[in-house]
Design a protein around this motif. Structure first.
Motif, short mmCIF file in Angstrom:
data_model
loop_
_atom_site.label_atom_id
_atom_site.label_comp_id
_atom_site.label_asym_id
_atom_site.label_seq_id
_atom_site.Cartn_x
_atom_site.Cartn_y
_atom_site.Cartn_z
N ASP A 29 36.28 56.48 59.02
CA ASP A 29 35.49 55.54 59.84
C ASP A 29 36.24 54.25 60.13
OD1 ASP A 29 33.34 57.22 60.13
OD2 ASP A 29 32.25 56.44 58.40
N LEU A 30 37.34 54.01 59.42
CA LEU A 30 38.16 52.83 59.72
C LEU A 30 39.02 53.15 60.94
CD1 LEU A 30 39.28 51.69 56.17
CD2 LEU A 30 37.92 50.36 57.78
N ASN A 31 38.37 53.10 62.09
CA ASN A 31 39.03 53.50 63.32
C ASN A 31 38.86 52.43 64.38
OD1 ASN A 31 36.34 53.79 64.16
ND2 ASN A 31 36.32 55.96 63.58
N ALA A 32 39.20 52.76 65.62
CA ALA A 32 39.13 51.80 66.71
C ALA A 32 37.69 51.37 66.97
CB ALA A 32 39.75 52.39 67.97
N ARG A 33 36.73 52.30 66.84
CA ARG A 33 35.33 51.93 67.06
C ARG A 33 34.87 50.89 66.05
NH1 ARG A 33 34.06 57.66 68.06
NH2 ARG A 33 33.25 57.75 65.94
N PHE A 34 35.30 51.05 64.79
CA PHE A 34 34.95 50.06 63.77
C PHE A 34 35.56 48.71 64.10
CE2 PHE A 34 35.92 47.74 59.89
CZ PHE A 34 34.70 47.71 59.25
N ALA A 35 36.84 48.69 64.47
CA ALA A 35 37.51 47.43 64.79
C ALA A 35 36.86 46.73 65.97
CB ALA A 35 38.99 47.69 65.08
N LEU A 36 36.50 47.49 67.01
CA LEU A 36 35.85 46.89 68.17
C LEU A 36 34.48 46.35 67.81
CD1 LEU A 36 35.74 46.27 71.18
CD2 LEU A 36 34.91 48.60 71.57
N GLY A 37 33.70 47.13 67.07
CA GLY A 37 32.37 46.67 66.67
C GLY A 37 32.43 45.42 65.81
N LEU A 38 33.39 45.36 64.88
CA LEU A 38 33.54 44.18 64.02
C LEU A 38 33.98 42.97 64.84
CD1 LEU A 38 33.55 42.92 61.23
CD2 LEU A 38 35.89 43.75 60.93
N ALA A 39 34.89 43.16 65.79
CA ALA A 39 35.33 42.05 66.64
C ALA A 39 34.18 41.50 67.47
CB ALA A 39 36.47 42.51 67.55
N GLN A 40 33.35 42.39 68.01
CA GLN A 40 32.19 41.95 68.78
C GLN A 40 31.23 41.15 67.90
OE1 GLN A 40 30.89 45.81 70.04
NE2 GLN A 40 32.04 45.77 71.96
N ALA A 41 30.95 41.68 66.72
CA ALA A 41 30.01 41.02 65.83
C ALA A 41 30.53 39.66 65.38
CB ALA A 41 29.72 41.91 64.62
N LEU A 42 31.80 39.59 64.98
CA LEU A 42 32.37 38.33 64.48
C LEU A 42 32.42 37.26 65.56
CD1 LEU A 42 35.32 39.31 62.11
CD2 LEU A 42 33.29 37.97 61.53
N SER A 43 32.96 37.61 66.72
CA SER A 43 33.11 36.61 67.78
C SER A 43 31.75 36.08 68.24
CB SER A 43 33.89 37.20 68.96
OG SER A 43 33.24 38.37 69.45
N ALA A 44 30.79 36.99 68.43
CA ALA A 44 29.47 36.56 68.88
C ALA A 44 28.75 35.74 67.82
CB ALA A 44 28.63 37.79 69.27
N ALA A 45 28.83 36.17 66.57
CA ALA A 45 28.12 35.47 65.49
C ALA A 45 28.71 34.09 65.23
CB ALA A 45 28.15 36.31 64.22
N LEU A 46 30.03 33.96 65.27
CA LEU A 46 30.65 32.65 65.02
C LEU A 46 30.31 31.66 66.13
CD1 LEU A 46 34.14 33.70 63.61
CD2 LEU A 46 32.12 32.91 62.36
N CYS A 47 30.29 32.14 67.38
CA CYS A 47 29.86 31.26 68.47
C CYS A 47 28.41 30.83 68.29
CB CYS A 47 30.04 31.97 69.81
SG CYS A 47 31.75 32.10 70.38
N MET A 48 27.55 31.78 67.92
CA MET A 48 26.14 31.45 67.72
C MET A 48 25.96 30.51 66.53
SD MET A 48 23.20 31.68 68.95
CE MET A 48 23.36 33.02 70.15
N ASN A 49 26.79 30.66 65.50
CA ASN A 49 26.73 29.77 64.35
C ASN A 49 27.00 28.32 64.78
OD1 ASN A 49 27.03 30.01 61.03
ND2 ASN A 49 28.10 28.26 61.89
N VAL A 50 28.04 28.13 65.59
CA VAL A 50 28.37 26.79 66.08
C VAL A 50 27.23 26.23 66.92
CG1 VAL A 50 29.95 25.46 67.54
CG2 VAL A 50 30.85 27.21 66.01
N ALA A 51 26.63 27.07 67.76
CA ALA A 51 25.52 26.61 68.61
C ALA A 51 24.34 26.15 67.77
CB ALA A 51 25.11 27.72 69.56
N ILE A 52 23.99 26.90 66.73
CA ILE A 52 22.80 26.59 65.93
C ILE A 52 23.01 25.34 65.09
CG2 ILE A 52 21.37 27.43 64.04
CD1 ILE A 52 21.68 30.25 65.20
#
Length: 383
Positions: free
Chosen positions: A90-113
């Motif tokens: 499961d440590l594949n490209a889908r995992f890397a893409l999903g983690l990148a989406q989650a991290l980038s979106a969550a960190l931006c939302m963290n700064v906003a909040i």
């Protein structure tokens, strides 16, 4: 000679030009001086000034983003994402893409909040946290609003572009709770009410992060077709047993495991502690602003003792789970030994805290965040 005198006269006229009055004629003259004079002209100070302004902005932005919350968000998402792995493959490209989406979106939302909270707490922060950019004047209100709006928009755009319903729902819910917590509008600014304030922090840190990002990563690994089939299977199993009925109420892709259940339960207690303890160093400013936090209502000593008791209970429960519920021997060893060590560190450091000192309380509050990070590093080892 005459050439040197002429060059000196031209250099004197160039120095009389104001720094901001550069134009084509002046630039040409400067170029001529450099080529004709006996030495090269001094470099313009403008690039250095721009670099200094950029560095000052980035430094202020770092304080504005509240680094301890950014790190907490990053560590928690990485930890929860690892729980979604079912096999090394499961440590594949889908995992890397999903983690990148989650991290980038969550960190931006963290700064906003956290930025939104600072916009409505400027006067309070001038007393409690004068080093923050809005309170110190390093950022204007207009700059703060621009950062909040842009980071929130980027976060939601990432969630929408990812095509992940769990991710978009997690981001939207977090933003709505952040607005309800901080915004000074009728029926809002829930931070004025101890129960609602704690509920907001608990909902985000203990429930939304665990279930929302786990669901996003599980769906990313499974793919749309597999996630849909799992949802249908869960619905068909609903009438067969109570567990199937409960499972059908969860988002597709979520399967209750020991690690996920432990993480959600443990972080519930930890989030309550963070919600209570964060106000201890800020009692003076909150009291002056009329905020009736639990620390203001009950006093710092009672809240401090309650927080220590909650965390000690959480660590004792973690040791018990390690002894009686973890399967592999290595999992039992890591869970029991590490939680016993963290609990001992908590109790030892708590004895030296001066409850009457805001500085001492804040230092211990930062220790609680370090324990928070450490817990997320341990959760993937619970099996």
């Amino acid at each position: 000679g005459a050439g040197e005198v002429a060059w000196c006269l031209r250099a004197t006229r160039a120095r009389r030009v104001a720094p901001g009055a550069l134009n084509a004629e002046n630039i040409g003259a400067s170029a001529g001086e450099e080529s004709e004079g006996p030495g090269k002209a001094e470099p313009s100070p403008l690039p250095a000034r721009e670099s200094s302004k950029l560095l000052a902005f980035l430094t202020a932005f770092g304080r504005f983003s509240r680094p301890h919350t950014v790190l907490g968000t990053a560590v928690s998402i990485c930890s929860v994402s690892l729980l979604a792995l079912r096999a090394p493959a499961d440590l594949n490209a889908r995992f890397a893409l999903g983690l990148a989406q989650a991290l980038s979106a969550a960190l931006c939302m963290n700064v906003a909040i956290v930025g939104l909270n600072q916009l409505y707490d400027i006067e309070i922060d001038k007393v409690n946290k004068p080093y923050l950019p809005l309170a110190s004047g390093d950022f204007t209100v207009r700059t703060g609003r621009a950062i909040v709006l842009s980071t929130a928009a980027v976060s939601l755009l990432i969630g929408f572009a990812s095509g992940s319903s769990p991710l978009l729902a997690t981001l939207t819910t977090s933003l709505l709770l952040g607005i309800a917590y901080s915004t000074d509008l009728p029926l809002l600014r829930w931070k004025r009410f101890p129960f609602l304030a704690a509920a907001c922090i608990l909902a985000v840190r203990a429930v939304i992060v665990q279930l929302g990002f786990f669901s996003h990563m599980a769906a990313a690994l499974a793919g749309p077709a597999t996630a849909a089939s799992e949802a249908a299977a869960a619905t068909m199993a609903a009438g067969a047993n109570p567990r199937g009925l409960f499972q059908s109420l969860l988002p597709p892709g979520i399967e209750w495991t020991l690690a996920l259940g432990f993480g959600t339960s443990f972080m519930t207690l930890f989030s309550i502690v963070i919600a209570l303890f964060k106000d201890l160093p800020d009692i003076q400013g909150d009291r002056e602003a009329g905020l009736k936090t639990m620390s203001v209502r009950l006093g710092p000593q009672r809240i401090f003792n309650a927080c220590i008791a909650l965390l000690a209970t959480a660590y004792a429960a973690a040791c018990a789970i390690g002894c009686f519920w973890c399967g592999p021997a290595w999992s039992r060893l890591v869970t029991v030994a590490c939680h016993a060590a963290l609990g001992a560190t908590l109790l030892a450091r708590s004895r030296s805290v001066q409850v009457s000192s805001a500085q001492s309380l804040y230092a211990f509050y930062m220790l609680i965040w370090k324990l928070f990070y450490a817990e997320y590093l341990l959760i993937p080892f619970i099996r």
